[in-house]
Scaffold this active site. Structure first.
Site, short mmCIF file in Angstrom:
data_model
loop_
_atom_site.label_atom_id
_atom_site.label_comp_id
_atom_site.label_asym_id
_atom_site.label_seq_id
_atom_site.Cartn_x
_atom_site.Cartn_y
_atom_site.Cartn_z
N GLY A 1 -4.58 -4.28 -3.85
CA GLY A 1 -5.55 -3.14 -4.18
C GLY A 1 -4.79 -2.13 -4.40
N HIS A 2 -4.75 -1.64 -5.63
CA HIS A 2 -3.93 -0.70 -6.41
C HIS A 2 -4.91 0.35 -6.68
CE1 HIS A 2 -0.23 -3.65 -7.21
NE2 HIS A 2 -0.61 -3.56 -5.87
N LEU B 1 3.47 12.65 0.73
CA LEU B 1 4.26 13.64 1.61
C LEU B 1 3.37 14.62 2.05
CD1 LEU B 1 7.22 14.92 2.14
CD2 LEU B 1 6.88 16.45 0.14
N ASP B 2 2.28 14.96 1.47
CA ASP B 2 1.03 15.80 1.66
C ASP B 2 0.54 15.49 3.20
OD1 ASP B 2 0.37 13.56 -0.13
OD2 ASP B 2 -1.63 14.27 0.49
N GLN C 1 1.97 -6.12 -3.10
CA GLN C 1 2.31 -6.22 -1.68
C GLN C 1 3.55 -5.58 -1.70
OE1 GLN C 1 1.45 -9.63 -3.26
NE2 GLN C 1 -0.54 -8.55 -2.63
N LYS D 1 1.54 1.95 -5.09
CA LYS D 1 2.56 1.65 -6.50
C LYS D 1 1.63 1.76 -7.55
CE LYS D 1 2.24 -2.49 -4.22
NZ LYS D 1 1.78 -2.01 -2.92
N ASP E 1 0.95 -1.13 0.00
CA ASP E 1 -0.07 -0.17 -0.07
C ASP E 1 0.81 1.32 -0.19
OD1 ASP E 1 -2.18 -1.76 0.03
OD2 ASP E 1 -2.30 -1.56 2.26
P1 GDP Z 1 -0.76 0.21 -3.61
O1 GDP Z 1 -1.37 -1.08 -3.14
O2 GDP Z 1 0.61 0.43 -3.11
O3 GDP Z 1 -1.05 0.65 -5.08
O4 GDP Z 1 -1.42 1.45 -2.85
P2 GDP Z 1 -2.95 1.84 -2.36
O5 GDP Z 1 -3.72 2.20 -3.44
O6 GDP Z 1 -3.36 0.37 -1.57
O7 GDP Z 1 -3.06 2.64 -1.21
C1 GDP Z 1 -2.53 4.08 -1.25
C2 GDP Z 1 -3.53 5.12 -1.14
O8 GDP Z 1 -2.89 6.25 -1.09
C3 GDP Z 1 -4.60 5.06 -2.31
O9 GDP Z 1 -5.82 5.33 -1.64
C4 GDP Z 1 -4.01 6.24 -3.23
O10 GDP Z 1 -4.97 6.79 -3.83
C5 GDP Z 1 -3.36 7.13 -2.10
N1 GDP Z 1 -2.09 7.79 -2.47
C6 GDP Z 1 -1.02 7.54 -3.34
N2 GDP Z 1 -0.32 8.62 -3.51
C7 GDP Z 1 -0.84 9.49 -2.51
C8 GDP Z 1 -0.19 10.67 -2.16
O11 GDP Z 1 0.97 11.25 -2.68
N3 GDP Z 1 -0.86 11.57 -1.33
C9 GDP Z 1 -1.94 11.02 -0.81
N4 GDP Z 1 -2.75 11.80 0.06
N5 GDP Z 1 -2.62 9.88 -1.04
C10 GDP Z 1 -1.88 9.05 -2.02
P1 IMO Z 2 -0.91 -4.16 -2.21
O1 IMO Z 2 -0.42 -4.79 -3.54
C1 IMO Z 2 -0.74 -4.59 2.11
C2 IMO Z 2 -1.01 -8.70 3.86
C3 IMO Z 2 -2.38 -9.00 4.66
C4 IMO Z 2 -1.71 -10.13 5.54
C5 IMO Z 2 -0.51 -10.82 4.69
C6 IMO Z 2 -0.87 -12.05 4.37
O2 IMO Z 2 -2.17 -3.35 -2.22
O3 IMO Z 2 0.09 -3.38 -1.46
P2 IMO Z 2 -2.53 -12.67 2.00
O4 IMO Z 2 -3.91 -12.33 1.79
O5 IMO Z 2 -1.62 -12.30 1.22
O6 IMO Z 2 -2.21 -14.25 2.45
O7 IMO Z 2 -2.08 -11.78 3.65
O8 IMO Z 2 -0.22 -9.82 3.73
N1 IMO Z 2 -1.33 -8.11 2.28
C7 IMO Z 2 -1.16 -6.85 2.14
N2 IMO Z 2 -0.87 -5.87 2.70
N3 IMO Z 2 -1.05 -4.37 0.90
C8 IMO Z 2 -1.17 -5.73 -0.02
O9 IMO Z 2 -1.40 -5.68 -1.29
C9 IMO Z 2 -1.42 -6.90 0.47
N4 IMO Z 2 -1.60 -8.26 0.10
C10 IMO Z 2 -1.37 -8.99 1.25
O10 IMO Z 2 -2.76 -7.90 4.97
O11 IMO Z 2 -1.17 -9.28 6.64
MG MG Z 3 -2.86 -1.70 -1.84
#
Ligand code: GDP
Ligand code: IMO
Ligand code: MG
Length: 422
Positions: free
Chosen positions: A40-41, A330-331, A222, A16, A13
């Protein structure tokens, strides 16, 4: 050489999805290499939020071909839902989405076993998407692959054999009702028609693209510290999110990779159980969660929040071979009066020289912090790195120095245009 790997440098999270979407503007192919719908991207375009679980985050760029590699585990129901959602948004998928014939399938019994194990064994806090049990079957050499969907007889006989075995486990070990073989067979036997047009030998496709000097982004899911080999085991996922996983998960040679970009959040979050030395279980942690919107994009669970951990980042940079970093969110720190950075750990009062890779030590370390003054002004509308407040620049300098990684991008908001390139 034209492959750039995008890797989550912390516990997932990191942002990416946003970074991959941004970089997709200038590449030909974006390929997911491991994990499944546990990911969840998020991609934000204008005021619209899209969350992708299996389909690569390059899909919003019409010229980009998106590949789901052999290393990914695919739940056909989740995949079809995602395809339909994108089609309903008038995003053309045809000819732009390629799925490896060698990727393994996630079936209902994987999801069921995932949830039962979470209730009966030590809780990992999984996403419940059947990831661990599906990879178990892959490594047990009984898994069902995407290509099996295209040969109904083989598919049905493999599926029946698997369900019969899982029913024994469900009944004898977990005292759980057995699954109905016929209804599962019936539900899944029609996926061949829905999925056929996307299935191909993606390794062959990618290697041909490499010969043609096409630009490829390998999109990790991940994060490094969730890696089955290098993460905080057993509180990890069941694949290799680290950069090494990109080659095995896509069938491309290591010599094709020329850069590895680590996506780094300016603080730390984690979903699920496991050690988290810089976690803040107080008002400051709550503030990070609220301002940062730190709730899981897949499960909606509140993310645990804490200060930036450079000890972890140094380790992550080492195992991934990170050549550059994109710093996100950063924000979120704009209103913090003081910001702490963990510069290392001590155990029993003595400094640790390297990142502890055994759980017991990691659970007992004490973070050492340096405190910085915040910048107390909004960075959300800033368009150029040079315009950032001085204290924000100093904070980024410290991240660069402590992690030994060059910052190439800074994200100051979720939207595409809130990205500063250095
Ligand atoms: P990922 O799994 O690495 O793709 O990240 P996620 O989408 O699960 O979580 C990142 C969250 O932060 C999402 O809700 C994005 O929309 C949000 N996000 C990404 N970059 C920024 C940023 O620079 N500032 C803020 N405030 N939100 C961001
Ligand atoms: P993205 O791609 C954050 C965590 C779960 C749990 C552990 C094992 O959005 O960054 P699993 O279902 O993979 O067997 O769970 O890994 N986990 C993540 N945490 N971002 C993810 O994906 C994750 N995918 C799995 O919360 O701790
Ligand atoms: Mg995610």
């Amino acid at each position: 050489m034209p492959v750039k790997i995008i890797v989550g440098a912390q516990w997932g999270d990191e942002g990416k999805g946003k970074i991959v979407d941004h970089l997709s503007e200038s590449v030909d192919i974006v390929a997911r290499y491991q994990g499944g719908a546990n990911a969840g991207h998020t991609v934000v375009i204008g005021d619209k939020h899209y969350v992708l679980h299996l389909i690569p985050s390059g899909i919003f760029h019409p010229k980009v071909t998106c590949v789901i590699g052999n290393g990914v585990v695919i739940d056909p129901i989740a995949l079809m839902d995602e395809i339909r959602q994108l089609q309903s948004l008038n995003i053309n998928i045809t000819g732009r989405l390629l799925i490896s014939h060698n990727a393994h399938l996630i079936m209902p019994y994987h999801k069921l076993l995932d949830s039962i194990r979470e209730k009966t064994s030590e809780k990992i806090g999984t996403t419940g998407r059947g990831i661990g049990p599906a990879y178990i079957d892959k490594f047990m050499r009984v898994g069902i692959k995407i290509v099996d969907l295209l040969d109904r007889d083989t598919f049905v006989s493999k599926l029946k054999r698997n369900i019969e075995e899982k029913n024994q486990i469900l009944k004898k070990i977990y005292d759980n009702p057995e699954l109905d073989i016929d209804s599962i067979v019936h539900e899944y036997e029609n996926f061949d028609k829905q999925i056929d047009e996307f299935i191909t030998d993606t390794s062959l496709f990618l290697n041909k693209a490499l010969k043609e000097n096409k630009q490829i982004l390998a999109e990790g899911a991940q994060g490094a510290l969730l890696d089955i080999d290098h993460g905080t085991y057993p509180f990890v996922t069941s694949s290799n999110p680290t950069s090494g996983g990109a080659c095995t998960g896509l069938g491309i040679p290591p010599t094709s990779v020329n850069s590895i970009l680590g996506v780094v959040k300016v603080y730390t979050t984690r979903v699920g159980n496991g050690p988290f030395p810089t976690e803040l279980e107080d008002e400051t942690g709550e503030q990070l969660r609220t301002i940062g919107g730190e709730f899981g994009a897949t499960t909606g669970r509140p993310r645990r929040c804490g200060w930036f951990d450079s000890a972890m980042l140094k380790y992550s940079a080492m195992i991934n071979g990170i050549t550059e970093i994109a710093v996100t969110k950063l924000d979120v720190l704009d209103t913090f009066k003081q910001i702490k950075v963990c510069t290392g750990y001590t155990i029993d009062g003595k400094p640790l020289k390297s990142y502890p890779t055994d759980l017991r030590t990691l659970e007992n370390v004490k973070p050492v912090y340096t405190v910085f003054d915040g910048w107390n002004s909004s960075t959300k509308n800033i368009k150029h790195f040079n315009e950032l407040p001085l204290n924000a620049k100093l904070y980024l300098d410290v991240i660069e120095e402590l992690t030994g990684s060059k910052i190439k991008m800074v994200s100051v908001g979720a939207r595409r245009d809130q990205t500063l390139i250095i």
